[in-house]
Design an enzyme around this catalytic site. Structure first.
Site, short mmCIF file in Angstrom:
data_model
loop_
_atom_site.label_atom_id
_atom_site.label_comp_id
_atom_site.label_asym_id
_atom_site.label_seq_id
_atom_site.Cartn_x
_atom_site.Cartn_y
_atom_site.Cartn_z
N ARG A 99 0.75 -1.23 -0.19
CA ARG A 99 -0.15 0.09 0.06
C ARG A 99 0.61 1.25 0.05
O ARG A 99 0.45 2.20 -0.68
CB ARG A 99 -1.11 0.10 1.08
CG ARG A 99 -0.74 0.44 2.68
CD ARG A 99 -1.71 0.13 3.25
NE ARG A 99 -1.95 -1.78 3.62
CZ ARG A 99 -3.08 -2.02 3.74
NH1 ARG A 99 -4.14 -1.21 4.11
NH2 ARG A 99 -3.29 -3.37 3.92
N THR A 100 1.78 1.15 0.66
CA THR A 100 2.70 2.56 0.66
C THR A 100 3.34 2.75 -0.63
O THR A 100 3.24 4.07 -1.00
CB THR A 100 3.75 2.54 1.97
OG1 THR A 100 3.20 2.22 3.07
CG2 THR A 100 4.57 3.77 2.02
N LYS A 117 23.93 -7.28 -4.73
CA LYS A 117 25.12 -7.42 -5.20
C LYS A 117 26.46 -6.66 -4.18
O LYS A 117 27.45 -6.62 -4.69
CB LYS A 117 25.36 -6.83 -6.54
CG LYS A 117 24.56 -7.64 -7.44
CD LYS A 117 24.65 -7.12 -9.04
CE LYS A 117 23.55 -7.72 -9.96
NZ LYS A 117 23.16 -6.65 -11.01
N ARG A 167 12.30 3.26 1.28
CA ARG A 167 12.08 2.46 2.42
C ARG A 167 13.05 1.67 2.55
O ARG A 167 13.66 0.90 1.66
CB ARG A 167 10.78 1.85 2.13
CG ARG A 167 10.48 0.57 3.26
CD ARG A 167 9.07 -0.01 3.21
NE ARG A 167 8.17 0.92 3.69
CZ ARG A 167 6.99 0.35 3.91
NH1 ARG A 167 6.54 -0.81 3.87
NH2 ARG A 167 6.09 1.11 4.71
N HIS A 217 8.11 6.54 10.23
CA HIS A 217 7.29 6.44 8.94
C HIS A 217 6.14 7.59 8.97
O HIS A 217 4.94 7.45 9.29
CB HIS A 217 6.60 5.03 9.29
CG HIS A 217 5.64 4.74 7.95
ND1 HIS A 217 5.65 5.10 6.70
CD2 HIS A 217 5.03 3.49 7.80
CE1 HIS A 217 4.89 4.59 5.81
NE2 HIS A 217 4.64 3.51 6.34
C1 NCD Z 1 3.44 -0.31 8.29
C2 NCD Z 1 4.84 -0.42 7.98
O1 NCD Z 1 5.29 -0.89 6.80
O2 NCD Z 1 5.67 -0.02 8.92
N1 NCD Z 1 2.62 -0.70 7.20
C3 NCD Z 1 2.50 0.43 6.19
O3 NCD Z 1 3.09 1.36 5.99
N2 NCD Z 1 1.19 0.50 5.82
C4 NCD Z 1 3.33 -1.03 9.51
C5 NCD Z 1 3.44 -2.49 9.01
O4 NCD Z 1 4.04 -3.16 8.28
O5 NCD Z 1 2.77 -3.23 10.10
#
Ligand code: NCD
Length: 313
Positions: free
Chosen positions: A58-59, A86, A108, A136
């Protein structure tokens, strides 16, 4: 409107006015996203690169849609399959990126602090899409917008964050944001899932869910982050659900109009009962997803304005 930052690396460096600026602009983008033609031009001509060194659905989709709706050229780099494997260092990655002249970089990474390091080496605006257990920020901002719309305000609310606090960058960013906006934050979870030194954050800590949920306005559930555990944190998922899973009986202890949140992905039947998650009268989980796109549009718009101003100077 003032937002004087070059990057969005975390909630920590933001002032309450910065948070309000992002949320107010995001409201405009909620309206745009609900209209028939969803195009803006705030990022027209700019290049956005999404680099996800950790799995995400989703992100990543949310950032991609946000960039495309505002006219950016968006590229997703599949980092798991690429140079990291690598042995390329983060610095080499940064140099490679600089040569491609991106304007916005969404990152990320499984290591806390990796996104900050990258931001020091690249010549573009960097957005942290989650670094290890650290921060986050866009998740906390989308949660804040969801709360503000549901409750009509973002201050003097009583908010419970429940579950695996220790491994959660979502919890950390939310604790910082909700504290800055003068809310009362309660953390609920087993002592094994509470980070050390948590008292310094100005929160109340509960290991009994019933005591912690008493009278709260917002119940924010977290996923058990099994990938960050090396065993021994919980006795069993069944026992965990019994003590800390959100079901109708436990939710009844919160205020009658309390909303239920979850950042996703959910483990139904582990931290939350599926029926509660789907109850449109209590759960705002789908609103969180909708607000996510709008908040990311707003954050990238504000950063792009600052980037243009810096480059013009
Ligand atoms: C979160 C994450 O990746 O930190 N999810 C997200 O961004 N939708 C929380 C999670 O992974 O539980």
């Amino acid at each position: 409107m003032t937002f004087a930052h070059a990057h969005l690396l975390g909630i920590e460096p933001l002032a309450p006015g910065d948070i309000t600026a992002i949320l107010d602009l995001a409201e405009d983008y909620v309206t745009l996203n609900r209209s028939a033609v969803k195009h803006g031009d705030a990022l027209k001509g700019l290049t956005q690169i999404n680099m996800f060194f950790e799995a995400s659905t989703r992100t990543q989709a949310s950032f991609e849609l946000a960039g495309k709706r505002l006219g950016a050229d968006v590229m997703n780099m599949a980092m798991q399959a690429s140079s990291l494997k690598k042995g390329e260092t983060l610095i080499d990655t940064a140099l490679t990126l600089n040569a491609m002249h991106p304007d916005l970089l969404v990152v990320r990474h499984p290591q806390s602090g990796a996104v900050d390091l990258l931001a020091q080496k690249v010549r573009c605006a960097v957005l942290n899409a989650g670094d290890g257990r650290h921060e986050h920020p866009t998740q906390a901002l989308l949660d804040a917008l969801t709360i503000r719309r549901a409750k009509g305000r973002l201050h003097r609310l009583s908010i419970a964050i429940c579950g695996d606090i220790a491994h959660s960058r979502v919890a950390r960013s939310n604790i910082l944001l909700l504290g800055k906006m003068e809310n009362r934050v309660r953390l609920i979870g087993p002592p094994t899932l509470m980070p050390a030194g948590i008292a310094e954050f100005g929160v109340e800590v509960f290991d009994d869910m019933r005591a912690g949920l008493e009278g709260v306005d917002v119940v924010m559930m977290l996923r058990l982050q099994k990938e960050r555990m090396d065993g021994g944190f919980i006795p069993s998922e069944r026992e965990y659900y019994h003590r800390y899973g959100l079901d109708a009986e436990k939710l009844a202890i919160a205020k009658p109009d309390a909303i239920v949140m979850h950042p996703g992905p959910m483990n139904r039947g582990v931290e939350i009962d599926g029926e509660i998650a789907d109850d449109i009268n209590r759960s705002v989980i789908q609103d969180q997803v909708e607000m996510g796109v709008a908040v990311r549009m707003a954050a990238m718009d504000l950063l792009a304005r600052n980037l243009r101003a810096r480059r013009a100077a």
